[in-house]
Design an enzyme around this catalytic site. Structure first.
Site, short mmCIF file in Angstrom:
data_model
loop_
_atom_site.label_atom_id
_atom_site.label_comp_id
_atom_site.label_asym_id
_atom_site.label_seq_id
_atom_site.Cartn_x
_atom_site.Cartn_y
_atom_site.Cartn_z
N HIS A 171 0.88 -1.19 0.00
CA HIS A 171 0.00 0.00 0.00
C HIS A 171 0.91 1.23 0.00
CE1 HIS A 171 -3.49 2.36 0.58
NE2 HIS A 171 -3.83 2.06 1.82
N ASP A 208 2.81 5.42 -6.74
CA ASP A 208 4.06 5.29 -5.98
C ASP A 208 5.30 5.14 -6.87
OD1 ASP A 208 2.99 5.42 -3.37
OD2 ASP A 208 2.18 3.42 -3.64
N HIS A 256 -2.38 -2.25 -9.78
CA HIS A 256 -3.34 -1.64 -8.87
C HIS A 256 -4.60 -2.47 -8.89
CE1 HIS A 256 -5.86 1.38 -6.95
NE2 HIS A 256 -4.73 1.91 -6.55
N1 CMC Z 1 4.77 -7.03 -10.24
C1 CMC Z 1 4.65 -8.25 -10.80
N2 CMC Z 1 3.51 -8.93 -10.90
C2 CMC Z 1 2.41 -8.34 -10.39
C3 CMC Z 1 2.43 -7.06 -9.80
C4 CMC Z 1 3.68 -6.41 -9.73
N3 CMC Z 1 3.77 -5.19 -9.18
N4 CMC Z 1 1.21 -6.74 -9.38
C5 CMC Z 1 0.42 -7.76 -9.70
N5 CMC Z 1 1.14 -8.73 -10.32
C6 CMC Z 1 0.65 -9.99 -10.88
C7 CMC Z 1 0.35 -11.02 -9.80
O1 CMC Z 1 1.48 -11.84 -9.55
C8 CMC Z 1 -0.79 -11.78 -10.42
O2 CMC Z 1 -0.26 -12.64 -11.40
P1 CMC Z 1 -0.93 -14.11 -11.64
O3 CMC Z 1 -2.31 -13.82 -12.15
O4 CMC Z 1 -0.05 -14.79 -12.61
O5 CMC Z 1 -0.95 -14.77 -10.28
C9 CMC Z 1 -1.58 -10.70 -11.17
O6 CMC Z 1 -0.60 -9.69 -11.50
C10 CMC Z 1 -2.71 -10.08 -10.36
O7 CMC Z 1 -2.14 -9.62 -9.13
P2 CMC Z 1 -2.91 -9.55 -7.76
O8 CMC Z 1 -1.91 -9.62 -6.65
O9 CMC Z 1 -4.02 -10.57 -7.76
O10 CMC Z 1 -3.55 -8.11 -7.85
P3 CMC Z 1 -4.16 -7.30 -6.65
O11 CMC Z 1 -5.22 -6.47 -7.22
O12 CMC Z 1 -4.52 -8.21 -5.53
O13 CMC Z 1 -2.92 -6.43 -6.15
C11 CMC Z 1 -1.41 -4.67 -5.83
C12 CMC Z 1 -2.79 -5.07 -6.36
C13 CMC Z 1 -1.28 -3.15 -5.89
C14 CMC Z 1 -1.30 -5.10 -4.37
C15 CMC Z 1 -0.32 -5.35 -6.68
O14 CMC Z 1 -0.42 -4.94 -8.03
C16 CMC Z 1 1.08 -5.10 -6.14
O15 CMC Z 1 1.55 -5.83 -5.27
N6 CMC Z 1 1.82 -4.05 -6.67
C17 CMC Z 1 3.12 -3.72 -6.15
C18 CMC Z 1 2.98 -2.89 -4.88
C19 CMC Z 1 2.52 -1.49 -5.17
O16 CMC Z 1 3.02 -0.82 -6.05
N7 CMC Z 1 1.55 -1.01 -4.38
C20 CMC Z 1 1.03 0.34 -4.48
C21 CMC Z 1 -0.39 0.36 -4.94
S1 CMC Z 1 -0.96 2.00 -5.40
C22 CMC Z 1 -0.91 2.99 -3.98
C23 CMC Z 1 -1.56 2.43 -2.78
O17 CMC Z 1 -2.54 1.70 -2.82
O18 CMC Z 1 -1.07 2.74 -1.71
#
Ligand code: CMC
Length: 430
Positions: free
Chosen positions: A268, A363, A307
């Site tokens: 986050h 971010d 996201h």
């Molecule tokens: N790098 C590599 N792979 C990713 C990433 C990433 N940053 N984000 C998602 N994926 C992949 C994930 O492995 C999954 O792949 P598969 O379908 O093969 O298993 C797919 O994309 C869907 O990911 P998810 O984890 O189910 O998606 P989510 O909606 O639960 O997660 C997230 C959203 C923001 C937590 C995630 O994209 C992430 O961890 N990003 C990196 C951390 C980040 O930048 N966070 C800041 C978010 S914006 C500001 C805020 O909210 O504070």
């Protein structure tokens, strides 16, 4: 059959149900009537991570993740970032309308008269270890403020509630700046209420021996823009924490500390810190392909990408990228920017990221600006928490005044052992 209904046939029993549809949602409780026999608990939706569950009705922030749209109270984020100030946006978020000149000056006056901290606050901040993470200090200090304002627990008294909102919006920059000064070993610098919200924050962070601190106008404006972009983002993890803790009728300081704790996590608001560490670890452009390969192989994530809601470019990331250029004209270019731009280019052409619709989020570039402005990486999540405070408080108040809301209490699907008798120690298998 009424048009706004959903027909469900339970193939276990052959029974048919009509469920009302309102605002494109069904009420989860309407599913409870669906049972195999009368002793059944009834059907529940299972939604870990609340990926498709609306927990509230809200009138504050609108996001269309597919179109890359973000609006506060209907106003597009790019217009607010270009034309407004943080305190005006804070008023808009909280009160629902843009202020008149008089309303704005009253709002600013209320906030600026609350910027000081009780002197005892400094004492417990001093108690932290010299290298304490400022976000840990921030969370604890905000929680500690509830002990200075015990009346804050009267959350249904409008005037009391409003006063805590003024106090919190006013004091979060002071707490954040004191945590920073503690980290770098400098004496605390007190608020200067002649300055703007961002200008005063810079004063409390960076003032040295000069009699009056003069913020650089470009950096001051850049910080205002960053604050505007971070002010609210509907039902994310920290806002939902604020609502959930607040739903127990906890005071706003303790609830806000919980929200800030949720923000601290690297998935986050802690992501901006994690992005910087990632860029430093990559170190040079030629090492990007290897890094991408490792991410695709499941070794960590590309921080600052992806996201839950935006499946298109995060509109905040676009504005931040523009702000970066203005900041670098004053501070000099942060060499990590070249790595970030190249990383973004490679990732946006890579099938792995394209298929999953992973784009830079807020971010990805913010940390590079913060670093150029002189903030250590540990301060980044704190910089996110300052402007998000008005969003958390507005969402909290909306929850409190919403007759639909009750104490938050999710259900579970129990898959553990059935009832069994206690086994004495000497009879247990080794
Ligand atoms: N790098 C590599 N792979 C990713 C990433 C990433 N940053 N984000 C998602 N994926 C992949 C994930 O492995 C999954 O792949 P598969 O379908 O093969 O298993 C797919 O994309 C869907 O990911 P998810 O984890 O189910 O998606 P989510 O909606 O639960 O997660 C997230 C959203 C923001 C937590 C995630 O994209 C992430 O961890 N990003 C990196 C951390 C980040 O930048 N966070 C800041 C978010 S914006 C500001 C805020 O909210 O504070």
């Amino acid at each position: 059959m009424p048009a706004d209904t959903l027909t469900i046939i339970d193939n276990r029993t052959g029974k048919q149900y009509e469920i009302p549809v309102e605002n494109d949602t069904i009420r989860a409780m309407d599913l409870r009537q669906i049972k195999v026999n009368s002793g059944d608990f009834g059907l529940m939706p299972y939604d870990p991570g609340f990926t498709n569950t609306a927990a509230c009705k809200s009138r504050i922030t609108y996001i269309d993740g597919d179109a890359g749209i973000l609006r506060y109270r209907g106003y597009p984020i790019d217009q607010l970032a270009e034309k407004s100030t943080f305190l005006e946006v804070a008023y808009l978020i909280y009160c629902g309308e843009l202020p008149t000149r008089d309303q704005l000056s009253h709002w600013i006056q209320q906030i600026t008269t609350h910027t000081l901290l009780h002197e005892n606050t400094k004492k417990f901040m001093d108690g932290f270890h010299h290298d304490a993470h400022p976000m840990g200090m921030f969370i604890s200090t905000i929680a500690g403020l509830s002990t200075f304002y015990p009346e804050a627990k009267n959350i249904f008294e409008t005037d009391v509630r409003r006063k805590q909102i003024y106090r919190l919006v006013a004091k979060v920059p002071t707490v954040a700046a004191f945590a920073f000064r503690h980290l770098v070993g400098m004496p605390y610098s007190y608020p200067d209420n002649d300055l703007t919200y961002a200008g005063n924050f810079l004063n409390m962070l960076f003032k040295k021996t000069e009699v009056k601190y003069q913020p650089n106008p470009v950096l001051e404006r850049a910080l205002e823009v960053l604050f505007i972009l971070h002010a609210d983002h509907e039902q994310n993890c920290s806002t939902s924490s604020m609502r959930l803790v607040g739903s127990a009728q906890t005071d706003p300081y303790s609830s806000l500390a919980a929200a800030a704790a949720a923000l601290y996590g690297p998935l986050h608001g802690g992501a901006n810190e994690a992005v910087l560490l990632m860029l430093q670890e990559i170190g040079s452009k030629d090492r990007i392909p290897d890094f991408i390969k490792r991410v695709k192989g499941g070794e960590g994530r590309l921080m600052g990408f992806g996201h839950r809601v935006y499946k298109n470019y995060d509109p905040r990331a676009r504005i931040i990228k523009e702000t970066a250029d203005q900041v670098f004209e004053v501070t000099g270019r942060n060499p990590l920017l070249d790595i970030a731009i190249e990383l973004e280019r490679i990732a946006l052409e890579d099938e792995y990221f394209v298929k999953r619709r992973l784009y830079p989020n807020v971010d990805f570039y913010s940390g590079i600006i913060y670093q150029a402005m002189g903030f250590p990486t540990e301060m980044f999540p704190v910089l996110f928490a300052i402007p998000r405070t008005i969003g958390w408080l507005t969402q909290w108040e909306e929850m409190l005044l919403d007759d639909d809301q009750k104490i938050g209490r999710p259900r579970q699907v129990y898959l553990g052992s059935d009832e069994r008798d206690y086994v004495a120690m000497h009879l247990r298998a080794h």
